[in-house]
Scaffold this active site. Structure first.
Site, PDB file in Angstrom:
ATOM      1  N   CYS A 116      -5.148  -8.742 -14.093  1.00 47.56           N
ATOM      2  CA  CYS A 116      -5.607  -9.511 -15.257  1.00 47.56           C
ATOM      3  C   CYS A 116      -7.056  -9.941 -15.103  1.00 47.56           C
ATOM      4  O   CYS A 116      -7.856  -9.850 -16.039  1.00 47.56           O
ATOM      5  CB  CYS A 116      -4.698 -10.723 -15.475  1.00 47.56           C
ATOM      6  SG  CYS A 116      -4.534 -11.809 -14.034  1.00 47.56           S
ATOM      7  N   ARG A 167      -0.608  -3.700  -6.933  1.00 46.85           N
ATOM      8  CA  ARG A 167      -1.805  -4.394  -6.423  1.00 46.85           C
ATOM      9  C   ARG A 167      -3.039  -3.624  -6.853  1.00 46.85           C
ATOM     10  O   ARG A 167      -3.029  -2.395  -6.890  1.00 46.85           O
ATOM     11  CB  ARG A 167      -1.751  -4.478  -4.889  1.00 46.85           C
ATOM     12  CG  ARG A 167      -2.891  -5.270  -4.230  1.00 46.85           C
ATOM     13  CD  ARG A 167      -2.758  -6.754  -4.505  1.00 46.85           C
ATOM     14  NE  ARG A 167      -3.637  -7.567  -3.683  1.00 46.85           N
ATOM     15  CZ  ARG A 167      -4.890  -7.902  -4.003  1.00 46.85           C
ATOM     16  NH1 ARG A 167      -5.449  -7.463  -5.102  1.00 46.85           N
ATOM     17  NH2 ARG A 167      -5.596  -8.679  -3.190  1.00 46.85           N
ATOM     18  N   CYS A 208      -0.371  -5.881 -17.554  1.00 44.44           N
ATOM     19  CA  CYS A 208       0.172  -6.631 -16.414  1.00 44.44           C
ATOM     20  C   CYS A 208       1.455  -5.978 -15.915  1.00 44.44           C
ATOM     21  O   CYS A 208       2.398  -5.791 -16.690  1.00 44.44           O
ATOM     22  CB  CYS A 208       0.437  -8.082 -16.807  1.00 44.44           C
ATOM     23  SG  CYS A 208       1.282  -9.027 -15.506  1.00 44.44           S
ATOM     24  N   CYS A 230       4.166 -13.843 -11.597  1.00 43.46           N
ATOM     25  CA  CYS A 230       2.963 -13.224 -11.026  1.00 43.46           C
ATOM     26  C   CYS A 230       3.221 -12.658  -9.637  1.00 43.46           C
ATOM     27  O   CYS A 230       3.707 -13.353  -8.745  1.00 43.46           O
ATOM     28  CB  CYS A 230       1.838 -14.260 -10.981  1.00 43.46           C
ATOM     29  SG  CYS A 230       0.294 -13.624 -10.310  1.00 43.46           S
ATOM     30  N   SER A 239       0.857  -1.175   0.000  1.00 45.13           N
ATOM     31  CA  SER A 239       0.000   0.000   0.000  1.00 45.13           C
ATOM     32  C   SER A 239       0.891   1.221   0.000  1.00 45.13           C
ATOM     33  O   SER A 239       2.107   1.101   0.111  1.00 45.13           O
ATOM     34  CB  SER A 239      -0.925   0.020   1.219  1.00 45.13           C
ATOM     35  OG  SER A 239      -1.779   1.156   1.180  1.00 45.13           O
ATOM     36  N   THR A 268      -7.061   1.221   5.214  1.00 46.29           N
ATOM     37  CA  THR A 268      -6.637   0.292   6.263  1.00 46.29           C
ATOM     38  C   THR A 268      -7.446   0.483   7.540  1.00 46.29           C
ATOM     39  O   THR A 268      -7.793  -0.486   8.216  1.00 46.29           O
ATOM     40  CB  THR A 268      -5.137   0.473   6.556  1.00 46.29           C
ATOM     41  OG1 THR A 268      -4.397   0.295   5.340  1.00 46.29           O
ATOM     42  CG2 THR A 268      -4.655  -0.538   7.574  1.00 46.29           C
ATOM     43  N   CYS A 280      -1.265  -9.339  -8.190  1.00 45.99           N
ATOM     44  CA  CYS A 280      -1.922  -8.031  -8.151  1.00 45.99           C
ATOM     45  C   CYS A 280      -3.396  -8.116  -8.522  1.00 45.99           C
ATOM     46  O   CYS A 280      -4.165  -7.231  -8.168  1.00 45.99           O
ATOM     47  CB  CYS A 280      -1.194  -7.049  -9.063  1.00 45.99           C
ATOM     48  SG  CYS A 280      -1.508  -7.277 -10.839  1.00 45.99           S
TER      49      CYS A 280
END
Length: 664
Positions: A639, A347, A602, A633, A87, A383, A636
């Site tokens: 896709c 992310r 991506c 990968c 984050s 959060t 995140c």
């Protein structure tokens, strides 16, 4: 979604590693023949992020307060707590103050850098212009942190101070359902209840054959299951679809956040300064902006967030981040012999806000944190809301566990009712936090456009403060039907490539900007290379149906499908042809109409559309085929959200794989 059979009962403490010697090396995997270890718990929490850990801590606090024991297990797919957490981040400590009032006196807490200032700038290609920021973006009383470090600290508190059982390397792969309808869904219809989760198998080859190290996934049977997987979680998608949790809410909308952490020249370090940017490098049709958070210890966290409703399939979020650093403002901050880039991460995050919150409870469990979507877009924070949702869910779960125990004793239904959590959340300050800003993000997607959205959101945040009789919706005319709960609104808003021109991105200028794979090495990402591909070329609904019927290999490739069917049979031939056809159609649409969008979108270089060599495999189109570099990968989920055909289904790989974030 599997109904567990042939289970082996294990007593606590839990033992993860065991082998089944009767399985021969390279034997095809047959789910029906597998004996699974089973463990009974009171509350199973899938996901060891701030929401899941807050729920776990609050449950054990209630145990101390009320005297009734409760066994709490947290399953974390990362190799350790915090390794998959990323984050910005600036933390509003409101929920932490409620959960752990004495946190500031606790050893090794990571909230060491208070936010000292909040600034906003509008960027052109050459200039940085100070502009006013909305009052919601004020960071007075907040802390500039690494959320990964904060999560590891919170996990340590949960484990060592409260006795929570945390199992890293356990990837929740399937919902464990009751044998028959034993409860009602939130809309009053008969339904199977969730009775826990099953973790992923370990030791399978790419083609679904068992290695000598094969271990079946374990069944965690729980009275209450809390899904805390983060944005667009795989089990969350199953629960949302199965129980129609979005029946009365707007579709969720998403953004992709990409960030880097730099050690900078001490002379340019201004600890606690937070800066947000709008404008360049994004065009007037793309929602998003940049951020620079100056952390403790000479570190700077910087990045870009882009709404995934962007239209141009030629856009590359990664290249936008690298281009942003070429701006004089960032170049001055980062270009020094004393500067060094230490980390990279990405992310997806929820942006739908209040109107996109689904029904939070389902028979036997609930959604918490970003699985439900509590990000306050105006604050650029979530959060605090995620933690509070976990705490409220814990209170409802504690009561449900003990009422379930009473029901079992009297012969009644054992399915936990978590509806009290949904009610409590909508009466809490989380709802108030989101209600005030509910119209800001969708205002940018109206006919007003980006600049109109800036004007409206300025008026709303400064003067109206959400006190309006209207609530904007996210969907637009022509958007795909979202009623199944698994399709993405953002994907439907992508234009064909014919409506746009390729973007001419500037060349990289190392070390200020670098190619993608150089950045990916900074994530520490690692997956066992010979394991089933967890990025399936199949629509989520189809994947769920096949999983329920005992066909877990769908979408994982022809070799995988052949290993889990009777090779050479009519059923096998049909399954293989269907697998090829899915990939062919994927390539035809995504390459032919959208110019291979995933190859640019991506942020880890997972997807490539490459020329086919040799004989036609039957999986390609127009001389090209799809290659999935799943070992790259970084989890995140972009896709799954953005692919226009909505036929990439993200599933969990072997537990422990993926990125190894430490300071993100």
């Amino acid at each position: 979604m599997l109904r567990c059979r042939k289970v082996l009962q294990l007593n606590s403490p839990l033992v993860r590693s065991f082998t089944s010697s009767k399985h021969r090396r390279n034997e095809p995997f047959s789910p029906a023949a597998i004996e699974r270890a089973e463990d009974d718990v009171d509350v199973c929490i899938v996901g060891g992020g701030p929401a899941g850990l807050s729920a776990a801590i609050r449950l054990k606090q209630l145990e101390r307060e009320k005297g009734n024991e409760i066994r709490v297990v947290v399953l974390e797919k990362g190799s350790e707590a915090g390794s998959h957490i990323v984050s910005g981040a600036v933390l509003e400590p409101r929920a932490l103050d409620e959960l752990l009032p004495d946190w500031s006196s606790m050893p090794d807490h990571p909230l060491t850098q208070p936010a000292t200032s909040s600034k906003m700038r509008f960027l052109t290609s050459s200039y940085s212009i100070p502009i006013p920021h909305p009052p919601q973006m004020s960071n007075k009383g907040n802390y500039v942190i690494s959320l990964s470090q904060f999560t590891r600290w919170l996990a340590n508190v949960a484990e060592n101070e409260y006795g929570v059982e945390i199992y890293p390397g356990f990837a929740g792969a399937q919902l464990l359902l009751s044998d028959g309808p034993d409860s009602k869904d939130p809309w009053g219809k008969e339904a199977h209840s969730v009775q826990g989760v099953i973790t992923n198998e370990v030791g399978l080859t790419k083609n679904y054959r068992m290695k000598s190290s094969f271990e079946p996934g374990m069944a965690f049977r729980a009275k209450v299951t809390l899904l805390a997987e983060g944005a667009h979680g795989s089990l969350t998608k199953q629960a949302v679809s199965l129980y129609k949790l979005r029946q009365k809410s707007e579709p969720q909308t998403y953004a992709i956040g990409l960030k880097e952490v730099w050690q900078i020249d001490p002379e340019k370090h201004r600890p606690g300064e937070t800066v947000h940017t709008m404008g360049w490098p994004l065009d007037i049709h793309t929602y998003g902006g940049g951020f620079v958070y100056q952390m403790d210890g000479g570190l700077v966290s910087l990045g870009i967030v882009l709404g995934l409703d962007y239209k141009n399939p030629y856009l590359s979020p990664y290249r936008e981040l690298q281009r942003m650093k070429h701006h004089p403002y960032f170049r001055d901050l980062l270009s020094s012999p004393k500067s060094e880039r230490l980390a990279y991460a990405a992310r997806v995050l929820n942006e739908g806000g209040l109107q996109s919150i689904p029904k939070l409870n389902f028979p036997g469990g609930a959604l918490i944190g970003c699985s439900a979507g509590f990000v306050n877009v105006a604050k650029i924070k979530g959060t605090h809301n995620a933690m509070k949702s976990g705490m409220l869910a814990a209170e409802a779960a504690y009561d449900a566990v003990h009422s379930t125990t009473s029901a079992e004793t009297s012969g009644g239904s054992a399915a936990a009712d978590m509806s009290a959590y949904d009610t409590a959340l909508h009466k809490s300050w989380v709802r108030d936090d989101l209600h005030e800003v509910r119209n800001i993000r969708p205002s940018f997607a109206t006919s007003l456009g980006i600049y109109g959205g800036i004007v409206y959101s300025g008026i709303d945040s400064l003067f109206l403060r959400g006190r309006t009789p209207w609530t904007f919706k996210h969907h637009s005319p022509g958007a795909n039907d979202m009623t199944d709960g698994t399709s993405s609104l953002d994907s439907s808003l992508t234009d064909p490539a014919s409506a746009h021109k390729p973007i001419d991105y500037p060349p990289f200028e190392a070390p200020l900007s670098t190619d993608l794979l150089t950045s990916v090495t900074l994530t520490g990402t690692n997956h066992a290379e010979d394991q089933p591909i967890h990025l399936r070329v199949v629509k989520t609904r189809k994947f769920m149906e096949e999983l329920k019927d005992g066909h877990p290999s769908v979408g994982a490739g022809v070799g995988a499908v052949r290993s889990t069917t009777d090779e050479g049979s009519a059923e096998d031939n049909q399954a293989v042809e269907e697998e090829k056809e899915r990939r062919r159609k994927h390539v035809q649409t995504n390459l032919g109409q959208y110019a291979g969008l995933l190859g640019r979108a991506c942020p880890a270089g997972v997807y490539e559309y490459v020329p086919e060599e040799g004989n036609d495999s039957g999986e390609g189109w127009n001389g090209h085929k799809l290659v999935i570099n799943s070992q790259n990968c970084i989890h995140c989920k972009l896709c799954d959200v953005k692919v226009p055909t909505q036929d990439i289904t993200w599933t969990v790989p072997e537990g422990g794989g993926g990125p190894k974030y430490t300071i993100t």
